[in-house]
Design an enzyme around this catalytic site. Sequence first.
Site, PDB file in Angstrom:
ATOM      1  N   HIS A 243      -2.394  -5.457   1.373  1.00  0.00           N
ATOM      2  CA  HIS A 243      -3.612  -6.087   1.230  1.00  0.00           C
ATOM      3  C   HIS A 243      -3.287  -7.550   0.681  1.00  0.00           C
ATOM      4  O   HIS A 243      -2.619  -7.652   0.103  1.00  0.00           O
ATOM      5  CB  HIS A 243      -4.362  -5.565  -0.020  1.00  0.00           C
ATOM      6  CG  HIS A 243      -5.354  -6.406  -0.357  1.00  0.00           C
ATOM      7  ND1 HIS A 243      -6.578  -6.383  -0.046  1.00  0.00           N
ATOM      8  CD2 HIS A 243      -5.652  -7.164  -1.504  1.00  0.00           C
ATOM      9  CE1 HIS A 243      -7.551  -7.144  -0.372  1.00  0.00           C
ATOM     10  NE2 HIS A 243      -6.861  -7.802  -1.562  1.00  0.00           N
TER      11      HIS A 243
ATOM     12  N   GLU B 274      -9.490 -10.580  -7.920  1.00  0.00           N
ATOM     13  CA  GLU B 274      -8.649  -9.661  -7.562  1.00  0.00           C
ATOM     14  C   GLU B 274      -7.319  -9.768  -8.624  1.00  0.00           C
ATOM     15  O   GLU B 274      -6.768  -8.716  -9.378  1.00  0.00           O
ATOM     16  CB  GLU B 274      -8.074  -9.565  -6.308  1.00  0.00           C
ATOM     17  CG  GLU B 274      -9.092  -9.287  -5.507  1.00  0.00           C
ATOM     18  CD  GLU B 274      -9.095  -9.171  -3.820  1.00  0.00           C
ATOM     19  OE1 GLU B 274      -9.904  -9.068  -3.116  1.00  0.00           O
ATOM     20  OE2 GLU B 274      -7.855  -9.773  -3.744  1.00  0.00           O
TER      21      GLU B 274
ATOM     22  N   TYR C  61     -12.416  -2.037  -3.958  1.00  0.00           N
ATOM     23  CA  TYR C  61     -13.005  -2.041  -2.276  1.00  0.00           C
ATOM     24  C   TYR C  61     -14.288  -2.030  -2.354  1.00  0.00           C
ATOM     25  O   TYR C  61     -14.947  -1.743  -1.404  1.00  0.00           O
ATOM     26  CB  TYR C  61     -12.128  -1.012  -1.497  1.00  0.00           C
ATOM     27  CG  TYR C  61     -10.785  -1.414  -1.094  1.00  0.00           C
ATOM     28  CD1 TYR C  61     -10.661  -2.588  -0.255  1.00  0.00           C
ATOM     29  CD2 TYR C  61      -9.833  -0.632  -1.370  1.00  0.00           C
ATOM     30  CE1 TYR C  61      -9.499  -2.869   0.468  1.00  0.00           C
ATOM     31  CE2 TYR C  61      -8.484  -1.041  -0.785  1.00  0.00           C
ATOM     32  CZ  TYR C  61      -8.279  -2.101   0.033  1.00  0.00           C
ATOM     33  OH  TYR C  61      -7.046  -2.457   0.532  1.00  0.00           O
TER      34      TYR C  61
ATOM     35  N   LYS D 289       0.763  -1.373  -0.095  1.00  0.00           N
ATOM     36  CA  LYS D 289      -0.045   0.181  -0.064  1.00  0.00           C
ATOM     37  C   LYS D 289       0.706   1.230  -0.041  1.00  0.00           C
ATOM     38  O   LYS D 289       2.126   1.292   0.281  1.00  0.00           O
ATOM     39  CB  LYS D 289      -0.944  -0.140   1.446  1.00  0.00           C
ATOM     40  CG  LYS D 289      -1.989  -1.031   1.144  1.00  0.00           C
ATOM     41  CD  LYS D 289      -3.041  -1.288   2.257  1.00  0.00           C
ATOM     42  CE  LYS D 289      -4.151  -2.243   2.174  1.00  0.00           C
ATOM     43  NZ  LYS D 289      -5.043  -2.178   3.060  1.00  0.00           N
TER      44      LYS D 289
ATOM     45  N   ASN E 245      -2.251   0.211   6.908  1.00  0.00           N
ATOM     46  CA  ASN E 245      -1.671  -1.100   7.275  1.00  0.00           C
ATOM     47  C   ASN E 245      -0.853  -2.007   6.256  1.00  0.00           C
ATOM     48  O   ASN E 245      -0.607  -3.059   6.406  1.00  0.00           O
ATOM     49  CB  ASN E 245      -2.830  -1.836   7.919  1.00  0.00           C
ATOM     50  CG  ASN E 245      -3.834  -2.279   7.020  1.00  0.00           C
ATOM     51  OD1 ASN E 245      -3.753  -2.056   5.630  1.00  0.00           O
ATOM     52  ND2 ASN E 245      -4.865  -2.798   7.299  1.00  0.00           N
TER      53      ASN E 245
HETATM   54  P1  ADP Z   1      -7.897  -6.592   5.762  1.00  0.00           P
HETATM   55  O1  ADP Z   1      -7.289  -5.836   4.678  1.00  0.00           O
HETATM   56  O2  ADP Z   1      -7.238  -7.108   6.708  1.00  0.00           O
HETATM   57  O3  ADP Z   1      -8.760  -7.768   4.716  1.00  0.00           O
HETATM   58  P2  ADP Z   1     -10.808  -5.372   5.432  1.00  0.00           P
HETATM   59  O4  ADP Z   1     -11.042  -6.113   4.112  1.00  0.00           O
HETATM   60  O5  ADP Z   1     -11.629  -5.381   6.748  1.00  0.00           O
HETATM   61  O6  ADP Z   1      -9.333  -5.964   6.032  1.00  0.00           O
HETATM   62  O7  ADP Z   1     -10.528  -4.003   5.231  1.00  0.00           O
HETATM   63  C1  ADP Z   1      -9.793  -3.454   4.106  1.00  0.00           C
HETATM   64  C2  ADP Z   1      -8.937  -2.526   4.382  1.00  0.00           C
HETATM   65  O8  ADP Z   1      -9.888  -1.112   4.787  1.00  0.00           O
HETATM   66  C3  ADP Z   1      -8.054  -2.676   5.604  1.00  0.00           C
HETATM   67  O9  ADP Z   1      -6.865  -3.326   5.177  1.00  0.00           O
HETATM   68  C4  ADP Z   1      -7.774  -1.258   6.122  1.00  0.00           C
HETATM   69  O10 ADP Z   1      -6.766  -0.405   5.064  1.00  0.00           O
HETATM   70  C5  ADP Z   1      -8.983  -0.584   5.907  1.00  0.00           C
HETATM   71  N1  ADP Z   1     -10.016  -0.719   6.918  1.00  0.00           N
HETATM   72  C6  ADP Z   1     -10.542  -1.745   7.526  1.00  0.00           C
HETATM   73  N2  ADP Z   1     -11.187  -1.439   8.878  1.00  0.00           N
HETATM   74  C7  ADP Z   1     -10.811   0.027   8.831  1.00  0.00           C
HETATM   75  C8  ADP Z   1     -11.270   0.895  10.050  1.00  0.00           C
HETATM   76  N3  ADP Z   1     -12.063   0.294  10.955  1.00  0.00           N
HETATM   77  N4  ADP Z   1     -10.816   2.081   9.842  1.00  0.00           N
HETATM   78  C9  ADP Z   1     -10.093   2.605   8.877  1.00  0.00           C
HETATM   79  N5  ADP Z   1      -9.734   1.816   7.723  1.00  0.00           N
HETATM   80  C10 ADP Z   1     -10.119   0.537   7.708  1.00  0.00           C
HETATM   81 MG    MG Z   2     -10.055  -7.811   3.310  1.00  0.00          MG
END
Ligand code: ADP
Ligand code: MG
Length: 140
Positions: free
Chosen positions: A117, A128, A51, A11, A114
């Site tokens: 992905h 994807e 997304y 990212k 974070n």
């Molecule tokens: P992951 O990436 O672990 O699969 P998700 O699919 O639930 O997590 O969410 C997609 C992305 O959205 C996350 O990697 C993060 O960048 C963002 N995200 C998820 N939850 C939050 C939140 N509560 N606040 C801000 N950003 C979030």
């Molecule tokens: Mg996810």
Amino acid sequence: MAIERTFSILKPDATRRNLTGAINAKFESQGLRIVAQKRIHMTTAQAEAFYGAHSARGFFRDLVTFMTSGPVVVQVLEGEGAILKNREIMGATNPANADAGTIRKEFAESIEANSVHGSDSPEAAAAEIAYFFAGTELVG
Ligand code: ADP
Ligand code: MG
């Protein structure tokens, strides 16, 4: 377990801090092979579509803004049980909850920024990968 392919993104927070090599080392040292990789700058439309499953979430607009804030590296990772293995190497979505040694524990800035992905199912991985790569770009 079978050899799988999964889709990965390094990212904008990771490219900005020059962490692509450090993160790729985590994948490679734990048995995942990078069979496709390119650096792109996602458009708003691309990030919104990618997304789309999260479009009703409160963080959706911020997430799209973040994912288009700088370059990303899109990748296909291959290996035994690659989809689950990559999720383990990544760690929990919120770095505060991520296990020691995971990418997100070591590198993530926040629950949003974070660093990585990773696809969460075989169906997501297939969709994807196809969204960002032509079959001819995958070289195992
Ligand atoms: P992951 O990436 O672990 O699969 P998700 O699919 O639930 O997590 O969410 C997609 C992305 O959205 C996350 O990697 C993060 O960048 C963002 N995200 C998820 N939850 C939050 C939140 N509560 N606040 C801000 N950003 C979030
Ligand atoms: Mg996810």
